[in-house]
Every structure is written in structure tokens, then in C-alpha cells.
Scaffold this active site. Structure first.
Site, mmCIF file in Angstrom:
data_model
loop_
_atom_site.group_PDB
_atom_site.id
_atom_site.type_symbol
_atom_site.label_atom_id
_atom_site.label_comp_id
_atom_site.label_asym_id
_atom_site.label_seq_id
_atom_site.Cartn_x
_atom_site.Cartn_y
_atom_site.Cartn_z
ATOM 1 C CB SER A 1 106.997 103.594 -45.845
ATOM 2 O OG SER A 1 107.221 103.949 -44.960
ATOM 3 C CG ASP B 1 112.040 97.613 -42.578
ATOM 4 O OD1 ASP B 1 112.900 98.732 -43.162
ATOM 5 O OD2 ASP B 1 110.858 98.058 -42.665
ATOM 6 C CG HIS C 1 111.565 101.436 -45.053
ATOM 7 N ND1 HIS C 1 110.177 100.793 -44.465
ATOM 8 C CD2 HIS C 1 110.859 102.069 -45.508
ATOM 9 C CE1 HIS C 1 109.328 101.368 -44.491
ATOM 10 N NE2 HIS C 1 109.881 102.095 -44.867
#
Lengths: 266, 369
Positions: A95, A217, A245
């Protein structure tokens, strides 16, 4: 050297020589990688750490000014590289850490051999033709949600009896640290993460990269993966079957395979 | 049992690790404005607002995956008509027929949500206001101190140069006024530091006898000028857990106040006592005392009491921070400062501190005079 390693709660394992540096995303800490890293230990030097302000990193080292931008987090990565004299690093970032890796690699490209980005996004907020997936008000909604949950933050800090049937050997030590951090710092990290715009940093990336794009996602939609692939020279876009995610915890096997395949082809 | 699950006054849902809603009860479906069959099979993201989706993926799901349960999490659910419904969520993740499911209950919390919003808003305003105040005080104090230092320094130089008696007296007045102003600014800065939590205290086991003697010595001239007698009793051999520098600061403040509010011919006594696990230092005067309504406010910052005929000059009154600072310092050391008073009879200010059994013999040596 010891200071940085202790500050960032650096853990080293594995019997290989090439370093793989795993950087956790917003929300938790290095324990998020626990389903994935064992697969790399036979062939790599696996390095895990917590950003200052997360997990078991030294809270007293937290400087609001330094960590007001992702550059401060990138400096954590570079500090660790310097402390361990790492070269030829495979950086694996989840991320927001994908962009932290971009910033670190732009500062010292010679240290990195590959950037592996799990669920990356250079900007979460939609902007004039760019689809990031969120409006500014959405992020403010997240911050409100976090504020409300800080009222009952003890939930995150209190030890909870571990009930995970899959990995019973991961016991209380994990419970005590997982996701427990200062709520104010976490909120600032959320602001730094979700209001960031790193699109302008992408053109300078010279290190080859793997973009791991999950299906469905909600945080980094497909359009973002496509944008990154277009903006990052020498990038490989890998679309995962995994949804969500956090494929490294929801679909660790597929995550491992995708990284291994990419590295084997390198 | 099935009916109870459907009609219970709380929402129920089960979803898999990939976020697919496997089951939802009628109460939750009604809450959201959907039919049960519509929601089953959806990704949970579809019933969360965008900020809630981030929260789910970055917090809720990882927590459930690793800890297998979450309790009292506030989330908002997005209803079919686009409104957000605040709920309190408890969830447990477990294996059912070979598949891991997270089962959660959701309680609607409209009133609590509104109340917590008010609390949050109030907290934000208080934090912003406090930060602005501390910044203002710090900047103002610094700006005021700089020219005063110049005036004070030049007054000192002039004292050595001026021969004329009248001029000499004027220069002494200037220097005295500077000293007073610098003390007041010091108080403001100290208060700003205390208010923002930037003052460090280092309590350790100390003998308080010497600290009391030193404080007495420092105010003796001031007391004599005011025609007030000063005495102490029972302080030798008494110990406490305290930062010696800070304890002296508190004691000096209380003694200076007592002198200010005690008429000539009056008496100030310092008495120390070990009372179980506490040590108490009492500063008693037979001055003008404090009215009950004023007694409740004296520890509030910027509150000044009128010294009436006792006060020799309005400029000697300070800014009303001394007691607020003293109380905050005592509390930072695990103690307190309290006051009792009878108007017309006098006052007793008590410094309460944790007692100590082992005394650090080096402590007194570090006290600056």
C-alpha cells in the site's frame, strides 16, 4: 547502527544473502508480513521493520515534522539500508509503502534492484481525469471514523486471547503488539498517506518494479494500477485473483507465487 | 432460533475472508433498506461508505484475520438510499464447515453517535485553543523579555555611573520594575510550558528540612521589610518524594504570597509533618485571609486576589499565575497544593507530597539558590 535497528524494531532472518526489505502499510506493523516472509527465508536475507510510530518502533523517536510527509518514512527505509549497509535490495512495500519505496529508490537508486508494490497507489483522491478512487470528503470520513474509534481505542491496545486456529504458534507476543500504537500518530499517518500525491515522483523511478494489482481492491482500484504501469518505466503489472487490499494476509500463497515468479524472471 | 436471529433488535451478518457477505439477518437488511437476497453474495465494500472501506481493509480485516475478534468498533454502514447508519460492531472470525467466516453483530447508535460527535468537536476546539494559547504566550513572553533585558542591563550600568542621589533612586526604580516584569514573564512562560506538558519534574527521595531553611532564608529580608515574623517547625528529618528545585519554587511562591497578604506585626509559620504515606508542608499566616467565594478560584490561572491595605503597590501583584503553577508542579510530582482560609483570620496553604523512606543525600546539593 544499533540505534536505527532498535528505533525501527528491525528483525533479520533468512539464510540468503540478497536483502528483501518488507515494508508494512498504513494501519499495522511488520506482523502483517508473517504469512509471506517464511517462503523467502531459504533464499534471501529477510528484513522486517516497523516505521517510527508503528508497532514496536521507538515512539520517542517520533517527530511530527519528519513524518508529516512520506519522505520521513522513506528516510526510515534509507536509514535501515545505511545501518545494515544493504545493496541490491528487493524492496517489498504494501500500500502506502510502495510510494515510500519509490521515494527511497529515487534518492538512492543504486541501493535497490527491484521494487515490489503490493496494492500501490500514487494518489488516493480523484483529480481532474485521474481516478484515485476517493474524494477528499471520503478521506475525511475515514479520519472521523478513526477519531471515533479512538474513544474506544483500548480495544486495540488490550491483550486479546488469540483464537486463530490456522497458526496457533503465533501467540501472545503477537497479540501485545499487533496494531497497537499511539492513536494520534496513526491519525497523522492516515492523513500523510491518504492526502499524499506522489504522481510526480513516478517518472524519476529507474529501478524495475512489479505492480501487484488485486481484483476488487476498494483502496487501490484497477485504474490506479493501470496508471502506475503507464507512469513507471520498467514496470510489470500483475493482476491478482486475490480480492481486497491485503493479499499478503488474505491470499498469501498467490502473493508469494507472484513475487517469486517476478524475481525468477528478473 | 432461526426466527430469533432474523428478528432480534440488532443486525447480524457473516462474511468470508474475501469480503463476500454470506448471510445477513432481516433486521440488518431492513436497517439498510435492502432485501436479504439482494445483499447476500455482495462484497462488504458495497454496504460501507468509502472511508469505511479503507478502515475495513486497513484495520478491521487485519484484526479479524490475526486476532479473530474485534469488539466495540464504530463503523458506518451505507444504506440503499445513500444515508450512513452509525453502528457499533462486534465480530468473531471462526472456521465453519472448512471456511473461515467473520460473524458480526451491529447495534444502531444514533444518539451515542451524535453525543460522541459533540465530544469530539469539543475536544478538537479545546486542543486548537490550547495550542494557540501556548504559542501566543510563548511568543509574547519572548518578545517582552528581549527589550527588558536591555533596559535591565543598562540600568545596572547606570547604577555604577550615576552620582546624583535623585537619579540613582530613579535608576533603582527602573531596575526593580524590570526585575518584577521579568518575574511575571517567567511565570507566564512557565505556565505555558506546564500547560503544554513540556515541564519535566524529577521526583526523588529527599529530606525537606534544608529546602525549607533555604526558602526561609530567601524571603527573610522581604518578610522583615513587611514587618512580618517568619518561623518553621518540625521540618528536620521529614522526607518526601519530590523534585527539590520544584519544591523550593512552590514553597517560595507560597511564602511570598503569605508575606504579601499579612499585615505588619503578623506571623508566618512553616510546619512539616509525616502523615502515613504522605508528607505535608503547611504555610500558615494570620493575614487578611480569603473570602470563601474567592478561595474556590485562587488556583485558577490569571486570578488575582486583592491584597487591600496590605498591598504596598499594585505593580507588585504579578499576573496571577503563581498558585496555578505551584499546584500544577505539585501534581506533576504526585502531590497537590490546597488552601484553607478564614477571612480576617488567616490562611493555611498545604503542600501534599508522597512520603519517602530512602533519602537521596545528594539531592539538596543540587538546589540552585
Amino acid at each position: 547502527m544499533t540505534d536505527v535497528l532498535s528505533r525501527n524494531n528491525v528483525k533479520i532472518s533468512g539464510s540468503g544473502s540478497q536483502p528483501m526489505l518488507f515494508a508494512h502499510g498504513f494501519g499495522c506493523d511488520q506482523t502483517m508480513w508473517r504469512f509471506v516472509t517464511p517462503a523467502f527465508e531459504p533464499n534471501y536475507k529477510v528484513i522486517l521493520f516497523d516505521y517510527v510510530g508503528s508497532g514496536k518502533a521507538d515512539l520517542s523517536a517520533y517527530d511530527p515534522e519528519r513524518y508529516a510527509s512520506l519522505d520521513g518514512y522513506a528516510q526510515d527505509v534509507l536509514d535501515i539500508c545505511h545501518a545494515l549497509d544493504l545493496h541490491d535490495v528487493i524492496f517489498v512495500g504494501h500500500s502506502v509503502s510502495s510510494m515510500v519505496g519509490v521515494l527511497a529508490a529515487n534518492k538512492e537508486p543504486e541501493r535497490f534492484s527491484r521494487l515490489v508494490m503490493v496494492g500501490p497507489s500514487p494518489r488516493y483522491i480523484n483529480d481532474d481525469g485521474y481516478i484515485g478512487g476517493f474524494e477528499r470528503a471520503d478521506i475525511e470520513g475515514l479520519l472521523d471514523l478513526m477519531d471515533k474509534n479512538y474513544i474506544g481505542w483500548a480495544n486495540f491496545l488490550a491483550p486479546v486471547i488469540m483464537k486463530n486456529e490456522e497458526r496457533p504458534e503465533l501467540t501472545r507476543e503477537l497479540n501485545d503488539s499487533f496494531c497497537s500504537t499511539d492513536p494520534k500518530i496513526t491519525r497523522r499517518f492516515a492523513e500523510t498517506t491518504f492526502f499524499a500525491d506522489n504522481r510526480a515522483d513516478l517518472a524519476a523511478v529507474s529501478v524495475p518494479s512489479l505492480i501487484m494489482q488485486c481484483s476488487e481492491d476498494a483502496i487501490a482500484p484497477v485504474e490506479v494500477g493501470n496508471y502506475l504501469h503507464g507512469a513507471l518505466a520498467r514496470s510489470t503489472l500483475h493482476r491478482m485473483k486475490a480480492t481486497g487490499h491485503c493479499p499478503h494476509i488474505s491470499h498469501p500463497d498467490e502473493t508469494i507465487e507472484a513475487i517469486q515468479t517476478y524475481l525468477a524472471a528478473a | 432460533m432461526r426466527d430469533v436471529m432474523n428478528t432480534a433488535p440488532c443486525g447480524f451478518a457473516a462474511f468470508s475472508d474475501d469480503g463476500t457477505v454470506v448471510e445477513i439477518n432481516q433486521t440488518l437488511a431492513d436497517m439498510l433498506g435492502y432485501k436479504r437476497v439482494e445483499v447476500a453474495g455482495w462484497h462488504i465494500d458495497k454496504i460501507l461508505p468509502p472511508g469505511g472501506r479503507i478502515f475495513y481493509h486497513t484495520y478491521l480485516f487485519p484484526l479479524l484475520k490475526v486476532k479473530s475478534e474485534v469488539e466495540e468498533i464504530y463503523v458506518a454502514l451505507r444504506a440503499k438510499d445513500g444515508t450512513d447508519i452509525p453502528v457499533l460492531l462486534n465480530a468473531v472470525r471462526r472456521e465453519i464447515d472448512g471456511v473461515f467466516l467473520s460473524e458480526c453483530v451491529c447495534l444502531r447508535m444514533l444518539q451515542r453517535h451524535a453525543y460522541e460527535d459533540q465530544l469530539l468537536q469539543a475536544r478538537r476546539l479545546a486542543e486548537e485553543s490550547n495550542a494557540a494559547k501556548a504559542k501566543f504566550l510563548s511568543m509574547m513572553s519572548h518578545d517582552l523579555r528581549t527589550p527588558l533585558t536591555t533596559i535591565y542591563g543598562n540600568a545596572q550600568l547606570l547604577l555604577a555611573e550615576v552620582a546624583d542621589a535623585q537619579l540613582l533612586e530613579a535608576v533603582r526604580d527602573i531596575r526593580q520594575a524590570c526585575e518584577l516584569q521579568m518575574t511575571m514573564i517567567g511565570d507566564i512562560l512557565e505556565f505555558a510550558r506546564l500547560d503544554s506538558g513540556r515541564v519535566q519534574v524529577s521526583p526523588r527521595a529527599i529530606s525537606i528540612g534544608e529546602i525549607v531553611s533555604r526558602a526561609e532564608a530567601l524571603v527573610r529580608v522581604q518578610a522583615a521589610d513587611a514587618g512580618v515574623d517568619l518561623a518553621s517547625a518540625g521540618c528536620d528529618g521529614v522526607t518526601a518524594m519530590a523534585d527539590p528545585n520544584r519544591l523550593q519554587q512552590i514553597l517560595l511562591n507560597l511564602l511570598t504570597n503569605a508575606i504579601k497578604f499579612t499585615p505588619p506585626g503578623g506571623m508566618i509559620e512553616i510546619a512539616c509533618s509525616a502523615e502515613g504515606e504522605r508528607t505535608r508542608i503547611r504555610v500558615r499566616d494570620n493575614g487578611i485571609g480569603i473570602e470563601p467565594d474567592q478561595l474556590q478560584r485562587i488556583f485558577s490561572p490569571f486570578v488575582q486576589l486583592d491584597a487591600g491595605p496590605v498591598s504596598q503597590s499594585t505593580t507588585a501583584r504579578g499576573v496571577g499565575l503563581g498558585l496555578a503553577i505551584s499546584r500544577d508542579l505539585a501534581r506533576a510530582m504526585g502531590g497537590d497544593v490546597t488552601a484553607e482560609s478564614t477571612a480576617g483570620t488567616g490562611s493555611v496553604f498545604t503542600i501534599d507530597l508522597p512520603a519517602a523512606t530512602v533519602v537521596d543525600t545528594k539531592s539538596e546539593a543540587s538546589i540552585p539558590v
